[in-house]
Enzyme design. Structure first.
Site, PDB file in Angstrom:
ATOM      1  N   LYS A  67      -0.925   7.138   6.101  1.00  0.00           N
ATOM      2  CA  LYS A  67      -1.700   6.194   6.921  1.00  0.00           C
ATOM      3  C   LYS A  67      -2.702   5.339   6.135  1.00  0.00           C
ATOM      4  O   LYS A  67      -3.746   4.938   6.643  1.00  0.00           O
ATOM      5  CB  LYS A  67      -2.423   6.884   8.094  1.00  0.00           C
ATOM      6  CG  LYS A  67      -1.597   7.837   8.914  1.00  0.00           C
ATOM      7  CD  LYS A  67      -0.186   7.421   9.147  1.00  0.00           C
ATOM      8  CE  LYS A  67      -0.008   6.253  10.077  1.00  0.00           C
ATOM      9  NZ  LYS A  67       1.436   5.846  10.091  1.00  0.00           N
ATOM     10  N   HIS A 128       4.615  11.026  -0.519  1.00  0.00           N
ATOM     11  CA  HIS A 128       3.270  11.478  -0.138  1.00  0.00           C
ATOM     12  C   HIS A 128       2.860  12.706  -0.963  1.00  0.00           C
ATOM     13  O   HIS A 128       1.822  13.308  -0.693  1.00  0.00           O
ATOM     14  CB  HIS A 128       3.231  11.849   1.347  1.00  0.00           C
ATOM     15  CG  HIS A 128       3.259  10.673   2.288  1.00  0.00           C
ATOM     16  ND1 HIS A 128       2.524   9.534   2.075  1.00  0.00           N
ATOM     17  CD2 HIS A 128       3.910  10.479   3.458  1.00  0.00           C
ATOM     18  CE1 HIS A 128       2.745   8.687   3.078  1.00  0.00           C
ATOM     19  NE2 HIS A 128       3.578   9.227   3.909  1.00  0.00           N
ATOM     20  N   GLY A 290      -3.667  -2.487  12.383  1.00  0.00           N
ATOM     21  CA  GLY A 290      -3.778  -3.023  11.031  1.00  0.00           C
ATOM     22  C   GLY A 290      -5.116  -3.684  10.773  1.00  0.00           C
ATOM     23  O   GLY A 290      -5.201  -4.724  10.139  1.00  0.00           O
TER      24      GLY A 290
HETATM   25  P1  A3P Z   1      -3.694   1.342  12.027  1.00  0.00           P
HETATM   26  O1  A3P Z   1      -3.169   2.601  12.679  1.00  0.00           O
HETATM   27  O2  A3P Z   1      -5.138   1.430  11.680  1.00  0.00           O
HETATM   28  O3  A3P Z   1      -3.370   0.121  12.784  1.00  0.00           O
HETATM   29  P2  A3P Z   1       1.060   3.746   6.764  1.00  0.00           P
HETATM   30  O4  A3P Z   1       1.934   2.556   6.604  1.00  0.00           O
HETATM   31  O5  A3P Z   1       0.589   4.301   5.470  1.00  0.00           O
HETATM   32  O6  A3P Z   1       1.639   4.735   7.671  1.00  0.00           O
HETATM   33  O7  A3P Z   1      -0.293   3.190   7.434  1.00  0.00           O
HETATM   34  C1  A3P Z   1      -0.261   2.739   8.744  1.00  0.00           C
HETATM   35  C2  A3P Z   1      -1.377   1.749   8.967  1.00  0.00           C
HETATM   36  O8  A3P Z   1      -1.055   0.516   8.320  1.00  0.00           O
HETATM   37  C3  A3P Z   1      -1.544   1.443  10.436  1.00  0.00           C
HETATM   38  O9  A3P Z   1      -2.929   1.192  10.613  1.00  0.00           O
HETATM   39  C4  A3P Z   1      -0.716   0.170  10.588  1.00  0.00           C
HETATM   40  O10 A3P Z   1      -1.045  -0.595  11.722  1.00  0.00           O
HETATM   41  C5  A3P Z   1      -1.041  -0.540   9.286  1.00  0.00           C
HETATM   42  N1  A3P Z   1      -0.027  -1.515   8.902  1.00  0.00           N
HETATM   43  C6  A3P Z   1       1.319  -1.422   9.002  1.00  0.00           C
HETATM   44  N2  A3P Z   1       1.912  -2.531   8.569  1.00  0.00           N
HETATM   45  C7  A3P Z   1       0.938  -3.369   8.172  1.00  0.00           C
HETATM   46  C8  A3P Z   1       0.929  -4.702   7.634  1.00  0.00           C
HETATM   47  N3  A3P Z   1       2.039  -5.364   7.431  1.00  0.00           N
HETATM   48  N4  A3P Z   1      -0.274  -5.243   7.353  1.00  0.00           N
HETATM   49  C9  A3P Z   1      -1.415  -4.575   7.564  1.00  0.00           C
HETATM   50  N5  A3P Z   1      -1.488  -3.326   8.059  1.00  0.00           N
HETATM   51  C10 A3P Z   1      -0.313  -2.722   8.371  1.00  0.00           C
END
Ligand code: A3P
Length: 322
Positions: A67, A128, A290
């Protein structure tokens, strides 16, 4: 003792059941392995990876705590490396996690070794697994590693939302308060979060040519500059002509959360955490808000203070600012 086969098999289960355990967030237990907490699914994957994954010197491994923005980093790295044909980019029809596979989830593929060997070169992979538990060949091969991290408060909130969307057999996720207590005590998937982040941070300080360390917040603020830095690190810098033609801007737009969210594959698709594993998640779960600082909408002032204090105590001695 492990069987020398590609199947994680029952031998792992015997080993796993003898490990220290704690309450899991979604599955019954987290197990402590080499100083970090895993659910059984990830642990079997990590054990498989340590035994079987053979890194190549040209590999690029995107390695993060969950995340932190890995989906975004995967899209940016994949699009950057495949920018010659962006109009036919596989990201248009495949979720970023299917374009950049997890090393540990190969444990749940029918023929993982062949699948890994057939990936296009240079291979773009992800994990991870904490730095100190990476398969030995990752460090021995001297391959490149890119890590992204994020404010621990935002990671916690993002994780809770994500967990509510994973299908592991209709089990109710843990309450926010209980998860918070465990999280602060280091008990979270591949936690302690702070130790996980520091493993990669310290490696990036020791070997900046081998480990690139990015922050989600910096990527949000200066996406272009960070994409330029990423391309240089990956060994495919943008030419002046590409810069003049706006190729970097195109990649940034292409990988923005709004663009990715709109794609059919990311609206209605499913991601299998290993084809044979039975653990699936709707692809839409990878794209929430995001935003930076969303945790303030979900955590009490006391919770914010507590995580900030732990972060300061853990990170400051190593010069990592949050
Ligand atoms: P939030 O839950 O705060 O919105 P991971 O990809 O490591 O699982 O992390 C997920 C987080 O990255 C989520 O944050 C998600 O919304 C955000 N995220 C996914 N795609 C993204 C993008 N293209 N640009 C910015 N943030 C992104």
């Amino acid at each position: 003792h492990r069987k020398e086969s590609d199947d994680p098999g029952n031998d792992d289960l015997v080993t796993i059941s003898s490990l220290p355990k704690e309450r899991g967030y979604l599955t019954d237990y987290f197990y402590q392995f080499q100083g970090f907490w895993y659910d059984q699914h990830f642990l079997r994957g990590a054990i498989w990876a340590q035994a079987h994954f053979k890194a190549q010197p040209t590999d690029i491994v995107l390695a993060t705590y969950p995340k932190t923005g890995l989906t975004w980093l995967k899209a940016l790295a994949f699009a950057t490396m495949n920018r010659a044909r962006l109009e036919n980019c596989p990201l248009l029809t495949k979720n970023p996690h299917d374009c950049v596979p997890y090393i540990e989830f190969q444990a749940y593929e029918k023929d993982p070794i062949s699948a890994l060997e057939s990936l296009p070169q240079p291979r773009l992979l992800s994990t991870h697994i904490p730095y100190n538990s990476l398969p030995g060949s990752v460090l021995a091969s001297n391959c490149k590693i890119v890590c992204i991290t994020r404010d621990p408060k935002d990671m916690f909130v993002s994780m809770l939302s994500f967990l509510s969307k994973i299908n592991v057999g209709n089990k109710e996720p843990i309450s926010k308060d209980e998860a918070f207590g465990l999280f602060c005590n280091g008990v979270s998937l591949v936690g302690p979060l702070w130790d996980h982040v520091l493993g990669y941070w310290r490696a990036s300080k020791e070997s900046p040519e081998r480990v690139l360390f990015l922050k989600y917040e910096d990527l949000k603020k200066g996406t272009l500059g960070n994409v330029e830095k990423l391309a240089e690190f990956l060994g495919c810098p943008f030419s002046s002509r590409e810069k003049e033609n706006g190729v970097m801007e195109e990649i940034v737009r292409f990988c923005s959360i709004d663009s990715l969210k709109k794609l059919e594959v990311n609206k209605r698709g499913f991601y299998h955490m290993g084809q044979e594993s039975g653990v699936t998640v709707e692809t839409g779960a990878f794209f929430r808000k995001g935003e930076v600082g969303d945790s303030k909408n979900h955590l009490s002032e006391e919770m914010v203070r507590r995580i900030d204090q732990i972060t300061k105590d853990k990170f400051e001695p190593y010069g990592l600012k949050y």
